[in-house]
Design a protein around this motif. Structure first.
Motif, PDB file in Angstrom:
ATOM      1  N   THR A   1      53.818  71.677  43.431  1.00 46.31           N
ATOM      2  CA  THR A   1      52.409  71.320  43.648  1.00 46.31           C
ATOM      3  C   THR A   1      51.550  72.564  43.791  1.00 46.31           C
ATOM      4  O   THR A   1      51.951  73.524  44.441  1.00 46.31           O
ATOM      5  CB  THR A   1      52.308  70.478  44.944  1.00 46.31           C
TER       6      THR A   1
ATOM      7  N   GLN B   1      55.097  60.493  47.064  1.00 47.53           N
ATOM      8  CA  GLN B   1      55.131  60.506  45.593  1.00 47.53           C
ATOM      9  C   GLN B   1      54.161  59.483  45.004  1.00 47.53           C
ATOM     10  O   GLN B   1      53.358  59.802  44.129  1.00 47.53           O
ATOM     11  CB  GLN B   1      56.553  60.217  45.101  1.00 47.53           C
TER      12      GLN B   1
ATOM     13  N   ARG C   1      50.515  60.475  45.689  1.00 42.47           N
ATOM     14  CA  ARG C   1      50.064  61.589  44.831  1.00 42.47           C
ATOM     15  C   ARG C   1      49.616  61.084  43.467  1.00 42.47           C
ATOM     16  O   ARG C   1      48.683  61.598  42.861  1.00 42.47           O
ATOM     17  CB  ARG C   1      51.182  62.622  44.658  1.00 42.47           C
TER      18      ARG C   1
ATOM     19  N   GLY D   1      55.361  66.396  46.754  1.00 42.71           N
ATOM     20  CA  GLY D   1      53.986  66.599  46.288  1.00 42.71           C
ATOM     21  C   GLY D   1      52.941  66.763  47.369  1.00 42.71           C
ATOM     22  O   GLY D   1      51.749  66.840  47.053  1.00 42.71           O
TER      23      GLY D   1
ATOM     24  N   HIS E   1      50.338  68.348  49.601  1.00 39.80           N
ATOM     25  CA  HIS E   1      49.596  69.620  49.618  1.00 39.80           C
ATOM     26  C   HIS E   1      49.693  70.265  50.997  1.00 39.80           C
ATOM     27  O   HIS E   1      49.697  71.478  51.131  1.00 39.80           O
ATOM     28  CB  HIS E   1      48.119  69.373  49.303  1.00 39.80           C
TER      29      HIS E   1
ATOM     30  N   SER F   1      57.748  76.805  49.301  1.00 39.67           N
ATOM     31  CA  SER F   1      56.840  75.821  48.680  1.00 39.67           C
ATOM     32  C   SER F   1      55.427  76.384  48.695  1.00 39.67           C
ATOM     33  O   SER F   1      55.165  77.444  49.273  1.00 39.67           O
ATOM     34  CB  SER F   1      56.876  74.502  49.456  1.00 39.67           C
TER      35      SER F   1
ATOM     36  N   ALA G   1      53.095  74.442  49.977  1.00 38.99           N
ATOM     37  CA  ALA G   1      52.414  73.576  50.941  1.00 38.99           C
ATOM     38  C   ALA G   1      51.854  74.360  52.123  1.00 38.99           C
ATOM     39  O   ALA G   1      52.441  75.348  52.576  1.00 38.99           O
ATOM     40  CB  ALA G   1      53.391  72.510  51.456  1.00 38.99           C
TER      41      ALA G   1
END
Ligand SMILES: CC(=O)N[C@H](C=O)[C@@H](O)[C@H](O)[C@H](O)COP(=O)(O)O
Length: 228
Positions: A2, A57, A60, A94, A96, A124, A126
């Motif tokens: 992401t 998921q 998103r 996914g 953020h 990640s 995130a």
């Protein structure tokens, strides 16, 4: 992976809606969560907060706004995204922003908060929202490298009395500490007036869950009023 959410200003002064159904409930289905989240976006939510890997998921795919993801495991002690493994699963699904337990309590995987946050940042894109239960948690989470702070666990971690509405006193104390991070007001915000109060008390943004997305609770509030 992401894309990293680089500008948190999209959340400033905004409403974030948490859509969660609990185990065994009729709405406990990731498609339902995504539909509820998308409905909240139509109503003006600038971001949504959802629990569970499949829920992240599906959500998103259903919304274009930032998704705050968490994974609740259990319901006592450290249960909101309790370990680095849980957090990375949310990021990989996914999210953020990954919301994690941001208290000073020992974590089930033995990592401290700083190591957990460092691991999320290393593996990640995130950002990390630390769900705190006291002003001392918030200070420690800021020190540990959190990107955002939340009052989510006020009244749930044993450090603060559970207020009927939002714990605005805790919010004000964290604002006064001037920790240099966006502070999200979350927890028992049940009316538009309370949401406004939280912003006026210095919150960066406001999360509302139950009062918008949990019909069983809302129905109970009305029923209680009729039988009082
Ligand atoms: C303590 C805990 O487990 N809080 C959870 C965190 O994600 C959710 O159950 C809450 O619904 C959420 O924080 C929003 O709060 P409220 O539903 O009160 O507006």
């Amino acid at each position: 992976m992401t894309l990293k959410l680089t500008n948190l200003d999209v959340l400033k002064g905004q409403l974030i809606v948490s859509a969660q159904a609990y185990p065994g409930e009729p709405m406990r289905d990731p498609r339902t969560t995504a539909q509820v989240a998308a409905s909240a976006v139509i109503g003006g939510a600038a971001a949504v907060r959802v629990q569970g890997i499949a829920d992240i998921q599906f959500t998103r795919s259903a919304v274009e706004v930032p998704v705050i993801g968490l994974w609740k495991d259990g319901h006592d002690g450290v249960f909101i995204t309790p370990t680095l493994r849980h957090a990375l699963a949310c990021a990989n699904a996914g999210a953020h922003i990954v919301a994690i337990d941001g208290t000073r309590r020992p974590r089930p995987d033995g990592l401290d908060l700083a190591a957990t946050i460092a691991g999320i940042h290393a593996e990640s894109n995130a950002l990390v929202m630390a769900d705190c239960g006291s002003p001392a948690d918030a200070a420690a989470a800021a020190e540990a490298g959190a990107d955002l702070l939340g009052t989510t666990l006020a009244g749930y971690s044993g450090e603060r009395t559970k207020t009927q509405g939002p714990d605005l006193d805790m919010l004000a104390q964290i604002v006064a500490a001037d920790l240099g991070l966006p502070l999200i007001a979350e927890g028992r915000i049940h009316t538009p007036a309370q949401a406004r109060q939280a912003l006026d008390a210095g919150a960066f943004a406001v999360v509302v869950g139950t009062a918008i997305t949990h019909p069983a609770s809302i129905t109970g509030w009305f029923k209680d009023a009729l039988s009082a």
